[in-house]
Design an enzyme around this catalytic site. Structure first.
Site, short mmCIF file in Angstrom:
data_model
loop_
_atom_site.label_atom_id
_atom_site.label_comp_id
_atom_site.label_asym_id
_atom_site.label_seq_id
_atom_site.Cartn_x
_atom_site.Cartn_y
_atom_site.Cartn_z
N SER A 137 -29.53 -68.70 29.12
CA SER A 137 -28.12 -68.35 28.95
C SER A 137 -27.27 -69.53 29.39
O SER A 137 -27.74 -70.40 30.15
CB SER A 137 -27.79 -67.12 29.81
N TYR A 150 -27.40 -62.30 37.80
CA TYR A 150 -27.86 -62.68 36.47
C TYR A 150 -28.12 -64.18 36.40
O TYR A 150 -29.19 -64.62 35.94
CB TYR A 150 -26.81 -62.28 35.43
#
Length: 283
Positions: A137, A150
């Site tokens: 990501s 995250y």
């Protein structure tokens, strides 16, 4: 590419119930692969099942599911071309407020689950000069406020990918990292709902400290989902990572991922802090 059962190459995609994983499974099947699409529920299996897409029940935190997947690969007559590690959850909360069990759950899914699946399939990948494609990501390069859980998993996945790539490159195997920015998938809505759930459990003092930040975070997530690339567009990049003869070590998806990965390398921390704060606030 021939598609006979004796020679057809197989690709495993985890987290293929919806969004980026489902789009990648369909795109890879369209390109002639037999795709084992990991899903967690029978209804998700029914939704993804299609020519070239074989759903398999796979919760990456359950060893028995991973063992069943490895057994399915062992009986497949063709080569295992690639493993696409896409399964992940998005947990957004201030550092202070997130219970330790929630931190552990996020790492179990987003990091240790990927490691477990990769370890189980690595012998088959090495036999067939396959490759691992890890879906990271933009959050694996820049950690925004409230994204510690995250981003922590994605930063770790980036490091694990680097180490694995250097271990298996002499053995003829590639490890590729894909770093998406904003993509229009259901994960954004789930992230907002999860943030609201965690916010409701905060103490009044914590809500006073972090309430405005969480509201801004959710608004930023919603805007990103509205303006991001489609899952089908993103799947094209993942398919390229699987099929390129000489793949790059990293691919970004979207202008935001390309921009922020460069800024993270070039800018001082304090300046990057100001830019990321402005990104969340929308100013």
């Amino acid at each position: 590419m021939t598609t006979s059962a004796e020679t057809q190459s197989c690709v495993v995609v985890t987290g293929a119930s919806t969004g980026l994983g489902a789009a990648s499974a369909r795109e890879l099947a369209r390109r002639g692969f037999h795709v084992l699409a990991g899903v967690r529920r029978d209804q998700d299996a029914d939704a993804i099942r299609a020519p070239g897409v074989e759903p398999v029940i796979l919760d990456v935190t359950k060893p028995e599911h991973i063992a069943d997947l490895a057994a399915r690969i062992a009986e497949w007559p063709g080569a295992l071309r690639a493993l696409v590690n896409n399964a992940a959850i998005s947990v957004t909360a201030p550092f202070e407020t997130l219970p330790l069990d929630e931190w552990r759950r996020t790492f179990e899914v987003n990091l240790f689950g990927q490691i477990a699946v990769t370890q189980a399939l690595l012998p088959a990948l090495l036999r067939h000069s396959g490759r691992v494609v890890n879906i990271s990501s933009i959050g694996g390069k820049v950690a925004l406020a409230t994204c510690g859980p995250y981003s922590g998993t994605k930063f770790a996945l980036e490091a694990v990918s680097d180490a694995l790539r250097r271990e298996v490159a002499p053995l003829g195997m590639h490890v590729v990292v894909v770093e998406p920015g904003a993509v229009r998938t259901a994960i954004g809505g789930r992230a907002i709902a999860e943030t609201d759930r965690l916010a409701a459990a905060m103490s009044p003092e914590q809500q006073e400290r972090y309430g405005p930040l969480l509201q801004a975070t959710n608004a930023n997530t919603a805007a990103n989902m509205a303006n991001g690339r489609s899952a089908d567009q993103a799947a094209q990049v993942i398919a390229k990572a699987v099929t390129a003869g000489k793949p790059r070590t990293r691919y970004t998806i979207g202008w935001d991922a390309a921009l922020f990965t460069r800024l993270a390398r070039l800018l001082p921390d304090r300046l990057l802090d100001r830019i990321t704060a402005a990104r969340i606030s929308g100013s």
